[in-house]
Write a protein that holds these residues in place. Structure first.
Motif, PDB file in Angstrom:
ATOM      1  N   ALA A  69      18.551  46.278  57.485  1.00  0.00           N
ATOM      2  CA  ALA A  69      19.519  45.933  56.425  1.00  0.00           C
ATOM      3  C   ALA A  69      20.944  46.007  56.991  1.00  0.00           C
ATOM      4  O   ALA A  69      21.779  45.138  56.706  1.00  0.00           O
ATOM      5  CB  ALA A  69      19.350  46.870  55.231  1.00  0.00           C
ATOM      6  N   SER A  70      21.231  47.033  57.824  1.00  0.00           N
ATOM      7  CA  SER A  70      22.574  47.130  58.438  1.00  0.00           C
ATOM      8  C   SER A  70      22.826  45.957  59.375  1.00  0.00           C
ATOM      9  O   SER A  70      23.941  45.424  59.455  1.00  0.00           O
ATOM     10  CB  SER A  70      22.741  48.403  59.268  1.00  0.00           C
ATOM     11  N   LEU A  71      21.781  45.584  60.110  1.00  0.00           N
ATOM     12  CA  LEU A  71      21.896  44.456  61.035  1.00  0.00           C
ATOM     13  C   LEU A  71      22.241  43.169  60.282  1.00  0.00           C
ATOM     14  O   LEU A  71      23.084  42.367  60.727  1.00  0.00           O
ATOM     15  CB  LEU A  71      20.544  44.301  61.731  1.00  0.00           C
ATOM     16  N   LYS A  79      23.983  41.592  52.045  1.00  0.00           N
ATOM     17  CA  LYS A  79      23.584  42.922  51.583  1.00  0.00           C
ATOM     18  C   LYS A  79      22.218  42.800  50.907  1.00  0.00           C
ATOM     19  O   LYS A  79      22.045  41.973  50.010  1.00  0.00           O
ATOM     20  CB  LYS A  79      24.619  43.390  50.556  1.00  0.00           C
ATOM     21  N   ILE A  80      21.253  43.592  51.374  1.00  0.00           N
ATOM     22  CA  ILE A  80      19.939  43.519  50.728  1.00  0.00           C
ATOM     23  C   ILE A  80      19.416  44.912  50.428  1.00  0.00           C
ATOM     24  O   ILE A  80      19.932  45.913  50.933  1.00  0.00           O
ATOM     25  CB  ILE A  80      18.898  42.788  51.597  1.00  0.00           C
ATOM     26  N   THR A  81      18.377  44.970  49.628  1.00  0.00           N
ATOM     27  CA  THR A  81      17.735  46.248  49.306  1.00  0.00           C
ATOM     28  C   THR A  81      16.531  46.382  50.233  1.00  0.00           C
ATOM     29  O   THR A  81      15.524  45.676  50.048  1.00  0.00           O
ATOM     30  CB  THR A  81      17.255  46.239  47.838  1.00  0.00           C
ATOM     31  N   PRO A  82      16.629  47.248  51.253  1.00  0.00           N
ATOM     32  CA  PRO A  82      15.595  47.237  52.298  1.00  0.00           C
ATOM     33  C   PRO A  82      14.183  47.441  51.758  1.00  0.00           C
ATOM     34  O   PRO A  82      13.257  46.730  52.168  1.00  0.00           O
ATOM     35  CB  PRO A  82      15.996  48.394  53.224  1.00  0.00           C
ATOM     36  N   GLU A  83      14.008  48.393  50.835  1.00  0.00           N
ATOM     37  CA  GLU A  83      12.624  48.676  50.418  1.00  0.00           C
ATOM     38  C   GLU A  83      12.028  47.546  49.566  1.00  0.00           C
ATOM     39  O   GLU A  83      10.810  47.482  49.385  1.00  0.00           O
ATOM     40  CB  GLU A  83      12.508  50.047  49.735  1.00  0.00           C
ATOM     41  N   HIS A 210      20.571  33.167  55.843  1.00  0.00           N
ATOM     42  CA  HIS A 210      21.053  34.414  55.219  1.00  0.00           C
ATOM     43  C   HIS A 210      22.451  34.242  54.640  1.00  0.00           C
ATOM     44  O   HIS A 210      22.830  34.948  53.717  1.00  0.00           O
ATOM     45  CB  HIS A 210      21.126  35.540  56.260  1.00  0.00           C
ATOM     46  N   THR A 211      23.232  33.353  55.251  1.00  0.00           N
ATOM     47  CA  THR A 211      24.634  33.246  54.824  1.00  0.00           C
ATOM     48  C   THR A 211      24.799  32.329  53.602  1.00  0.00           C
ATOM     49  O   THR A 211      25.909  32.190  53.093  1.00  0.00           O
ATOM     50  CB  THR A 211      25.519  32.684  55.969  1.00  0.00           C
ATOM     51  N   ARG A 212      23.727  31.683  53.150  1.00  0.00           N
ATOM     52  CA  ARG A 212      23.837  30.723  52.043  1.00  0.00           C
ATOM     53  C   ARG A 212      23.416  31.400  50.742  1.00  0.00           C
ATOM     54  O   ARG A 212      22.222  31.555  50.466  1.00  0.00           O
ATOM     55  CB  ARG A 212      22.958  29.500  52.291  1.00  0.00           C
ATOM     56  N   LYS A 213      24.411  31.749  49.948  1.00  0.00           N
ATOM     57  CA  LYS A 213      24.121  32.501  48.714  1.00  0.00           C
ATOM     58  C   LYS A 213      23.153  31.747  47.800  1.00  0.00           C
ATOM     59  O   LYS A 213      22.265  32.340  47.202  1.00  0.00           O
ATOM     60  CB  LYS A 213      25.432  32.783  47.968  1.00  0.00           C
ATOM     61  N   SER A 214      23.320  30.416  47.725  1.00  0.00           N
ATOM     62  CA  SER A 214      22.491  29.675  46.772  1.00  0.00           C
ATOM     63  C   SER A 214      21.030  29.575  47.236  1.00  0.00           C
ATOM     64  O   SER A 214      20.161  29.174  46.467  1.00  0.00           O
ATOM     65  CB  SER A 214      23.061  28.284  46.545  1.00  0.00           C
ATOM     66  N   GLU A 243      12.993  39.691  46.007  1.00  0.00           N
ATOM     67  CA  GLU A 243      11.957  40.613  45.532  1.00  0.00           C
ATOM     68  C   GLU A 243      10.751  39.894  44.895  1.00  0.00           C
ATOM     69  O   GLU A 243       9.608  40.261  45.153  1.00  0.00           O
ATOM     70  CB  GLU A 243      12.586  41.587  44.528  1.00  0.00           C
ATOM     71  N   HIS A 244      11.012  38.848  44.084  1.00  0.00           N
ATOM     72  CA  HIS A 244       9.876  38.225  43.380  1.00  0.00           C
ATOM     73  C   HIS A 244       8.910  37.544  44.360  1.00  0.00           C
ATOM     74  O   HIS A 244       7.703  37.508  44.107  1.00  0.00           O
ATOM     75  CB  HIS A 244      10.363  37.241  42.297  1.00  0.00           C
ATOM     76  N   LEU A 245       9.417  37.049  45.493  1.00  0.00           N
ATOM     77  CA  LEU A 245       8.522  36.459  46.497  1.00  0.00           C
ATOM     78  C   LEU A 245       7.924  37.554  47.379  1.00  0.00           C
ATOM     79  O   LEU A 245       6.738  37.521  47.721  1.00  0.00           O
ATOM     80  CB  LEU A 245       9.287  35.450  47.357  1.00  0.00           C
TER      81      LEU A 245
END
Ligand code: PMP
Ligand code: GLN
Length: 375
Positions: A69-71, A79-83, A210-214, A243-245
């Protein structure tokens, strides 16, 4: 009944075994031949003495998930939720397979852009999906109009590979705008973005999904520590998905492998504590330039290479043979192994092009070039 009637042994296994048989220089299968960082070896030995030899949690070693997640934050400001959004996989190959098993159902269409990496189509077929193979243009760029024409409500997924194996091409801003437009027309479309060579780009910067928000709600990215730390044999990588995927992918992962090698996960976690991200782009750019210079006097025509550690070469001025025969003869007569491009295409289209892997020490590249000078 066989499940993969059209599939034989992978071209990578075939060419490596032919190279070994003829004692040829192996520039075919993509793997580095130079030693890995000594520090990683030390950490690995040290790690083996720790009490970490039993099953890891199915999604991965929690500190490693945090580290990834830091990487992602550092590399892509994401920013993501690692778990919830990361899964450690047994290489990118298993990451791709588990994604398709989890998300593709009977007759779901999956767009694959040719030339394409060899594991995509079989993984779609084994999920009972329908591969729709669409050619990239002559510069190995996606033809978004053609892709859009092939999309319908049956299209569940598109697989993109950026930087691209075998061509070394990379996607640009216009490609992502076109992809985002496609998703606005087909809001259920999922993107599987294979970015295993994400840290190996040259003059132009890697533009990650990763950089494309949409795209975030639609996209699964695939990464491989094998490429980033020169450890292809460790077979360790990771997926990032919303998360849903990810929930669906994790369900399958627990029955496909349950969890990934504990020692590799802990060692990489320690290593990531110490290393700055490797200057891989600069390192491989030097190799690319050196290899191209060495091949310059040969009759090969070298195509542009913007990323990966592969150089595509056309041999149209050397021979009329098909590319598989050409590669077999190159091993037998010149003592150099390369990969023909036709196995990356739906109907084995032969464009008289082959792929060399330049992730080799300079001496190996020099010896190979010397042998190719006799062509
Ligand atoms: N995708 C691409 C485009 C690759 O080139 C490779 C391997 N070289 C993989 C996936 C598989 O990576 P791994 O070895 O981590 O399974
Ligand atoms: N991805 C590597 C390549 O393109 C090969 C990996 C494999 O042998 N499956 O050469």
């Amino acid at each position: 009944m066989t499940k993969l009637p059209q599939t034989g042994t992978s071209i990578f296994s075939k060419m490596t075994s032919l190279a070994n048989q003829y004692d040829a220089i192996n520039l075919s299968q993509g793997f580095p031949n130079f030693p890995i960082d000594k520090r990683l070896v030390e950490i690995l030995s040290q790690t083996a003495t720790e009490d970490i030899h039993q099953y890891m949690p199915s999604a991965g070693y929690p500190p490693l998930l945090e580290k990834i997640a830091s990487l992602l934050l550092q590399s892509y400001q994401r920013k993501i939720t690692p778990e919830k959004e990361i899964l450690i996989t047994a290489g990118a190959t298993q990451g791709i397979y588990v994604t398709l098993q989890a998300l593709i159902a009977f007759n779901d269409e999956v767009i694959i852009l040719d030339p394409s990496y060899d594991s995509y189509e079989p993984a779609v077929l084994l999920a009972n999906g329908k591969p729709i193979r669409i050619p990239l243009d002559e510069n190995f760029c996606p033809n978004w109009n053609l892709i859009a024409k092939n999309c319908s409500d049956k299209t569940k997924m598109i697989i993109i590979n950026n930087p691209h194996n075998p061509s070394g091409n990379i996607l640009n801003e216009a490609d992502f705008i076109a992809l985002e437009f496609l998703i606005s027309k087909f809001p259920n479309l999922i993107v599987l973005s294979d970015e295993v060579y994400e840290y190996i780009t040259f003059e132009e910067k890697h533009l990650s999904a990763h950089t494309r928000k949409s795209l975030r709600n639609h996209c699964i990215t695939v990464s491989s520590f094998g490429k980033t730390f020169h450890i292809t044999g460790w077979k360790i990588g990771y997926l990032v998905a919303p998360e849903h995927l990810m929930k669906e992918i994790k369900k399958v992962h627990q029955f496909l492998v349950f969890s990934v090698n504990s020692i590799a996960q802990v060692a990489i976690n320690h290593y990531l504590d110490e290393v700055e991200l490797p200057g891989l782009g600069a390192f491989y750019q030097e190799k690319r330039d050196y290899f191209r210079k060495l091949l310059h006097p040969t009759p090969f025509e070298l195509l542009p290479c913007k990323g990966t550690y592969f150089q595509v070469a056309s041999y149209h001025s050397i021979s009329n043979e098909n590319d598989v025969q050409f590669c077999e003869n190159l091993v037998k007569n010149q003592g150099v192994a390369a990969i023909p491009l036709s196995p990356f295409y739906k109907n084995n289209t032969d464009l008289k092009m082959i792929r060399f892997c330049f992730a080799k020490d300079n001496e190996t590249l020099e010896k190979a070039a010397q042998k190719l000078l006799s062509l």
